[in-house]
Scaffold this motif. Structure first.
Motif, PDB file in Angstrom:
ATOM      1  N   TYR A   1       0.821  -1.206   0.000  1.00 51.77           N
ATOM      2  CA  TYR A   1       0.000   0.000   0.000  1.00 51.77           C
ATOM      3  C   TYR A   1       0.859   1.262   0.000  1.00 51.77           C
ATOM      4  CZ  TYR A   1      -4.134  -2.814   1.056  1.00 51.77           C
ATOM      5  OH  TYR A   1      -5.170  -3.709   0.993  1.00 51.77           O
ATOM      6  N   SER A   2       0.449   2.243  -0.780  1.00 48.18           N
ATOM      7  CA  SER A   2       1.068   3.569  -0.733  1.00 48.18           C
ATOM      8  C   SER A   2       0.515   4.319   0.465  1.00 48.18           C
ATOM      9  CB  SER A   2       0.740   4.356  -2.004  1.00 48.18           C
ATOM     10  OG  SER A   2       1.158   3.671  -3.152  1.00 48.18           O
ATOM     11  N   ILE A   3       1.396   4.846   1.303  1.00 48.55           N
ATOM     12  CA  ILE A   3       0.948   5.582   2.481  1.00 48.55           C
ATOM     13  C   ILE A   3       1.129   7.084   2.293  1.00 48.55           C
ATOM     14  CG2 ILE A   3       1.339   5.966   4.946  1.00 48.55           C
ATOM     15  CD1 ILE A   3       2.270   3.049   5.155  1.00 48.55           C
TER      16      ILE A   3
ATOM     17  N   GLN B   1       8.105  -0.047   3.788  1.00 49.58           N
ATOM     18  CA  GLN B   1       9.169   0.155   2.804  1.00 49.58           C
ATOM     19  C   GLN B   1       9.236   1.635   2.457  1.00 49.58           C
ATOM     20  OE1 GLN B   1       9.650  -1.093  -1.755  1.00 49.58           O
ATOM     21  NE2 GLN B   1      10.368  -2.753  -0.416  1.00 49.58           N
TER      22      GLN B   1
ATOM     23  N   SER C   1       9.036   8.117  -0.709  1.00 50.97           N
ATOM     24  CA  SER C   1       7.703   7.523  -0.579  1.00 50.97           C
ATOM     25  C   SER C   1       7.692   6.410   0.452  1.00 50.97           C
ATOM     26  CB  SER C   1       7.234   6.972  -1.935  1.00 50.97           C
ATOM     27  OG  SER C   1       7.113   8.023  -2.881  1.00 50.97           O
TER      28      SER C   1
ATOM     29  N   TYR D   1       5.621   3.115   2.043  1.00 50.84           N
ATOM     30  CA  TYR D   1       4.656   2.072   1.705  1.00 50.84           C
ATOM     31  C   TYR D   1       4.476   1.140   2.911  1.00 50.84           C
ATOM     32  CZ  TYR D   1       5.731   3.537  -3.087  1.00 50.84           C
ATOM     33  OH  TYR D   1       5.914   4.276  -4.238  1.00 50.84           O
TER      34      TYR D   1
END
Lengths: 167, 178
Positions: free
Chosen positions: B22-24, B48, B173, B175
């Motif tokens: 998932y992108s957070i 990550q 980013s 994740y």
């Protein structure tokens, strides 16, 4: 709100020996690409070779080192101007069976402002390799072509591209 | 996708979710010397962080604002020379080194994983791979571990750059992995 990502974009598995495998019209909807490869070659001691957007010019550079777990032999390779990204995990003992695997991370591949950096790890039975490389071009990456330095890609080799989109 | 001769078109898949990544959040840190992910959700198993950046040759992560001597890191480095190892103990941060300074042309990259980050019964371990290639003998990568000797759940990660500020077009980013 977290959102689901990390999607398979495309997969190809060779059903015969082929000189190259190409992914074209790669979606620009992601931030990073992850390419997972499990391959062999028809000629031993030949690593995989990757070119971007059909660019066959001397527009790539890389730094790589490898270590053989059987012999403790190690080596490095750092071409500053070359015609593709060479995977040297096959250097020590790549046979004509499918014993090479790698995970390639192509970072920020759709940006049109900067050169593209990739980082990868690969294994070939006894050999472990890490590599960081660069494609000297600001264009978005829309296609990838894989080939073998000498010979063909072995039957049953698989190539899968995944996309990760940042929040 | 365009099918390639010799390849079954049926083997070209569409957008099938892998279902656990998932992108957070994403930070564009240009011009800043330090940025942080705060209030990190506690609903995942692993984290990550993926970085594409310009600026210094090192980012020095800290967890939950801890600036004490509670970190250690070990790694090996590949450059134009032989493989080499490095380590430090009781440092005040982890270390993501790209070996060489990423210029405005050649980005440095980091892919770092933090394991079992919500667990309150063990120290927090991470691994990272980093690198930068500048089309000269100035290129290299690091493969490293990082340990935060604290059993608290990770709720924030601060990412100061080693010197100066992050360059234009840098991105960081976060994740979450179930």
């Amino acid at each position: 709100m977290a959102s689901l990502t990390y999607f398979p974009i495309a997969t190809q598995t060779t059903t015969s020996t082929v000189s190259s495998v190409t992914f074209s019209s790669i979606s620009q909807a992601y931030t990073d690409l992850i390419i997972v490869v499990n391959n062999g070659s028809t000629v031993s001691a030949q690593g995989l070779f990757m070119q971007i957007n059909g660019d066959t010019g001397s527009n790539y550079s890389l730094t790589t080192t490898w270590l053989n777990g059987n012999t403790s032999a190690q080596g490095n390779f750092q071409p500053t101007s070359t015609t593709g990204i060479s995977q040297f995990s096959g250097l020590a003992q790549n046979a004509t069976t499918i014993i090479e695997a790698m995970v390639i991370n192509l970072m920020n591949y759709s940006n049109t402002t900067n050169y593209k950096t990739l980082i990868q790890r690969s294994v070939c039975d006894a050999t472990l390799q890490y590599l960081v490389g660069n494609w000297h071009n600001n264009n978005a990456i829309t296609s990838l072509t894989f080939s073998i330095g000498s010979g063909n890609i072995q039957t049953g080799s698989s190539f899968t591209i995944y996309g990760i989109k940042a929040a | 996708m365009s099918p390639i001769l010799g390849i079954y078109a049926s083997q070209i898949s569409g957008h099938l979710a892998t279902g656990n990544f998932y992108s957070i959040a994403t930070i564009n840190p240009a011009g800043q010397s330090s940025v942080s992910f705060t209030s990190i959700p506690q609903t995942f198993t692993h984290l990550q962080i993926r970085v594409n950046y310009f600026g210094s040759d090192v980012i020095i992560p800290r967890i939950n604002g801890d600036t004490g001597s509670n970190y250690s890191a070990h790694g090996w480095r590949g450059t134009s020379g032989a493989l080499s190892g490095w380590n430090f103990y009781n440092g005040s941060n982890m270390q993501w080194s790209t070996s060489w300074v990423p210029t405005s042309t050649y980005a440095g990259v980091v892919i770092a994983d933090f394991f079992d980050y919500t667990n309150t019964n063990k120290y927090k371990l991470s691994k990272a791979i980093t690198g930068c290639d500048r089309a000269s003998t100035s290129g290299g990568y690091d493969v490293m571990s990082g340990l935060w000797r604290n059993t608290s759940a990770i709720t924030s990660i601060t990412l100061p750059i080693g010197s100066g500020t992050y360059g234009t077009n840098s991105s960081i980013s976060l994740y979450g992995v179930i």
